[in-house]
Design a protein around this motif. Structure first.
Motif, mmCIF file in Angstrom:
data_model
loop_
_atom_site.group_PDB
_atom_site.id
_atom_site.type_symbol
_atom_site.label_atom_id
_atom_site.label_comp_id
_atom_site.label_asym_id
_atom_site.label_seq_id
_atom_site.Cartn_x
_atom_site.Cartn_y
_atom_site.Cartn_z
ATOM 1 N N MET A 33 0.829 -1.199 0.000
ATOM 2 C CA MET A 33 0.000 0.000 0.000
ATOM 3 C C MET A 33 0.869 1.257 0.000
ATOM 4 S SD MET A 33 -2.909 1.133 2.763
ATOM 5 C CE MET A 33 -1.680 1.489 4.026
ATOM 6 N N LEU A 34 1.934 1.256 0.797
ATOM 7 C CA LEU A 34 2.834 2.410 0.847
ATOM 8 C C LEU A 34 3.541 2.613 -0.491
ATOM 9 C CD1 LEU A 34 4.391 1.851 4.395
ATOM 10 C CD2 LEU A 34 2.729 3.595 3.742
ATOM 11 N N GLU A 35 3.917 1.502 -1.138
ATOM 12 C CA GLU A 35 4.557 1.606 -2.449
ATOM 13 C C GLU A 35 3.583 2.173 -3.482
ATOM 14 O OE1 GLU A 35 7.616 -2.209 -1.931
ATOM 15 O OE2 GLU A 35 5.702 -2.426 -2.993
ATOM 16 N N GLY A 36 2.332 1.715 -3.435
ATOM 17 C CA GLY A 36 1.335 2.253 -4.361
ATOM 18 C C GLY A 36 1.078 3.728 -4.107
ATOM 19 N N GLU A 37 1.023 4.122 -2.836
ATOM 20 C CA GLU A 37 0.844 5.540 -2.502
ATOM 21 C C GLU A 37 1.984 6.378 -3.067
ATOM 22 O OE1 GLU A 37 0.946 8.491 1.414
ATOM 23 O OE2 GLU A 37 1.532 6.391 1.558
ATOM 24 N N SER A 38 3.221 5.933 -2.807
ATOM 25 C CA SER A 38 4.380 6.685 -3.280
ATOM 26 C C SER A 38 4.417 6.757 -4.802
ATOM 27 C CB SER A 38 5.665 6.041 -2.756
ATOM 28 O OG SER A 38 6.807 6.678 -3.247
ATOM 29 N N LEU A 39 3.962 5.676 -5.434
ATOM 30 C CA LEU A 39 3.965 5.615 -6.891
ATOM 31 C C LEU A 39 3.080 6.701 -7.502
ATOM 32 C CD1 LEU A 39 5.291 3.650 -8.931
ATOM 33 C CD2 LEU A 39 3.145 2.383 -8.966
ATOM 34 N N LEU A 40 1.931 6.967 -6.860
ATOM 35 C CA LEU A 40 0.971 7.908 -7.419
ATOM 36 C C LEU A 40 1.089 9.317 -6.854
ATOM 37 C CD1 LEU A 40 -2.240 5.669 -7.556
ATOM 38 C CD2 LEU A 40 -0.608 6.153 -9.389
ATOM 39 N N ASN A 41 1.479 9.451 -5.567
ATOM 40 C CA ASN A 41 1.481 10.806 -5.016
ATOM 41 C C ASN A 41 2.690 11.624 -5.469
ATOM 42 O OD1 ASN A 41 3.627 10.064 -3.337
ATOM 43 N ND2 ASN A 41 2.410 10.076 -1.468
ATOM 44 N N ASP A 42 3.694 10.983 -6.049
ATOM 45 C CA ASP A 42 4.755 11.763 -6.691
ATOM 46 C C ASP A 42 4.157 12.634 -7.787
ATOM 47 O OD1 ASP A 42 6.683 10.701 -5.079
ATOM 48 O OD2 ASP A 42 7.386 9.226 -6.535
#
Length: 575
Positions: A146-155
């Motif tokens: 979930m954290l990886e997906g968040e970082s992937l999109l919030n950049d």
């Protein structure tokens, strides 16, 4: 120092610090790299380089985000889509608004639009730093996904927010309707461009490799490495998010790779190449942050007119506000989505206050925040300096360091107090898939009527003898993987637990002896080359075969040791 020499030095230091971090496990690798970069640049005659944010964004960010999109488990990514989107887009919006007003209230000299710019700059998270800190500490796998997906999109969402906030500062105009329309265009357009380029590349690659096979593996891997740069540049040229284009290209390429099981050479080269690119670029990013740190601090302390303790107080207040907003949003906005995902079986770990706290502390800022801060223009359209630009860069850099250090201290403490979590679901899935593969292989060895008619008795006898040996090997692996105690033969069904354990330990010993034999074979081949009885080409070809066999055996040995309840062997010499 020449630019080429600087790049080579940064890459070399990235590799050396990666090795050093293996011996200094108490300190996360990003902190080591930032500290070394600052030490190199701190003295009067230290290494000072001009940082070009646009070049930084083009050179480092697209390949890393492409690799993240390519590697991230797609099933978990889509299963946890709701909490990921809430964190990646909803939290960014709340952070920009809430933190922006807080910064403007705390620093009245900073205009509101500039305060919004700073809030947008510090909104993207860095999953690479979180992974470096939590490695081997027991961070639940689904939470990490979930954290990886968040970082992937919030950049992407953070950088788009920065663009709008800067535009409002430059022009003095701001319209929510225009922002919503432009943001939708940039996001949807970026995803569309990236997906189209990813699928287009995959189609062209399939057309080529259908003709030439694995012969062009090296060239295909090189084109794959260039794909994220192409997606980013095309996206930026047509006015959409280049970062989301790189992400979408990585995801699309991974889906296309599911139909390329036969291209072994290309797959091995791709894995090795991306591992090297990620290690080199991640190290370079944090070293560059360290190299910029002394000049950022010096410029702000000399020209801002504020005392150092006031500046540090603002950094602490902004960082605390950032984490507080994140915690509140997780508790109120994301917790319900996580509970729903857990209830539906999409998330193994049950959401708890402690897990929410760990997710909050995992909101570490990193490379994208630095690049966004340094990309702020120096002058307004009327030629006047951008308001409080140096202060904005200093505060953004301080937030990066604050969240990194706090995360390095708090995350291990929180994870130690969390109940032990084992990803049994993934282990069961892996075991079931291995058993299915073994059973399918055994079934494929059955002699057919056409075989009996086409071959003589001698061929059939030889075939049955070979099939017997291979089938026994697969049955040994099935017995090893079968936790239920139900085997495929009547004999095995009468086995006691002690007999099953003995068979598993014997299989482990067999794998260890096979590995020993491979190492002896390899040493003998090198000795033959040193004695000039074979040439380099023959050596490389034969050693490559042994290397691939060893990689497969080592993976099987890990599974065998787990099944037998035996401790893992030393990682020395393992691939």
């Amino acid at each position: 120092m020449h630019t080429v020499e600087t790049v080579l030095l940064v890459l070399m230091l990235g590799a050396l610090t990666g090795i050093a971090a293996r011996y200094v496990r108490a300190i996360p690798l990003p902190l080591i790299q930032i500290a070394i970069g600052a030490l190199i640049a701190w003295p009067q005659k230290g290494l000072h380089i001009a940082f070009d944010p646009e070049l930084f964004l083009l050179l480092f960010i697209p390949p890393l985000l492409f690799a993240d999109g390519w590697r991230i488990p797609k099933r978990e990514f889509f299963a946890l889509a709701r909490p990921i989107l809430l964190l990646a887009f909803g939290l960014v919006l709340i952070t920009v608004l809430g933190l922006g007003y807080l910064i403007h209230w705390m620093i009245p000299a900073m205009p509101l639009t500039v305060a919004f710019t700073l809030a947008a700059v510090v909104s993207p998270t860095d999953a690479v730093a979180v992974s470096a800190i939590t490695r081997n500490l027991g961070m639940p796998h689904k939470t990490m996904h979930m954290l990886e997906g968040e970082s992937l999109l919030n950049d992407a969402s953070g950088l788009v927010a920065v663009k709008f906030a800067v535009a409002a500062t430059l022009t003095g105009l701001f319209s929510w309707s225009n922002v919503a329309k432009d943001f939708t265009w940039m996001a949807v357009g970026g995803l569309g461009v990236g997906a189209a380029m990813g699928w287009g590349f995959s189609y062209a690659r399939d057309a080529v490799t259908r003709r030439v096979g694995d012969v062009a593996a090296t060239q295909m891997v090189l084109l794959l490495v260039l794909l994220p740069f192409a997606a980013y540049i095309v996206g930026e040229k047509i006015g959409v998010s280049g970062i989301l284009a790189a992400v979408a290209a990585g995801i699309a390429t991974n889906f296309a790779d599911l139909d390329r099981s036969n291209f072994i050479s290309e797959r091995l080269q791709t894995e090795g190449t991306w591992s090297m690119v990620e290690a080199a670029f991640n190290g370079a990013i944090f070293l560059l942050l360290g190299l910029q740190l002394p000049s950022i601090m010096g410029t702000t302390l000399l020209h801002s007119g504020y005392d150092w303790w006031v500046l540090l107080g603002w950094v602490a207040a902004i960082s605390s506000g950032l984490l507080l907003v994140r915690w509140v949003w997780i508790e109120l906005g994301v917790h319900r989505a996580l509970r729903t995902a857990h209830r539906q079986g999409k998330m193994t770990e049950k959401p708890s206050r402690l897990l929410n706290l760990a997710t909050t502390m995992a909101g570490i800022r990193g490379a994208v925040t630095l690049a966004a801060a340094l990309s702020i223009p120096v002058y307004l359209h009327n030629g006047r300096p951008f308001p409080e630009r140096d202060l904005l860069i200093f505060l953004a850099t301080g937030v990066i360091l604050f969240t990194l250090i706090l995360g390095a201290i708090a995350l291990p403490l929180i994870l130690r107090h969390m109940p032990a979590h084992e990803d049994t679901e993934t282990q069961h899935e892996e075991r079931a898939a291995r058993m299915a593969a073994c059973k399918a292989a055994i079934a494929s060895l059955t002699i057919t009527e056409s075989d009996v008619q086409q071959h003589d008795e001698q061929w059939l006898a030889q075939y049955q003898e070979v099939v017997g040996r291979i089938t026994q090997e697969y049955r040994n692996r099935i017995h090893l993987l079968d936790d239920s105690g139900v085997a495929t033969s009547t004999e095995a069904q009468r086995d006691t637990p002690e007999m099953v354990q003995e068979r598993r330990e014997r299989y482990v010993k067999e794998m260890e002896l096979r590995l020993h034999c491979i190492q002896v074979e390899r040493d003998t081949l090198y000795a033959e080359r040193q004695a000039h009885r074979i040439n380099d080409e023959t050596l490389r070809a034969m050693v490559s075969e042994l290397d691939m066999s060893e990689v497969a055996l080592r993976k099987r040995l890990v599974v065998a040791r787990k099944a037998a309840g035996m401790p893992m062997a030393s990682a020395h010499g393992a691939n």
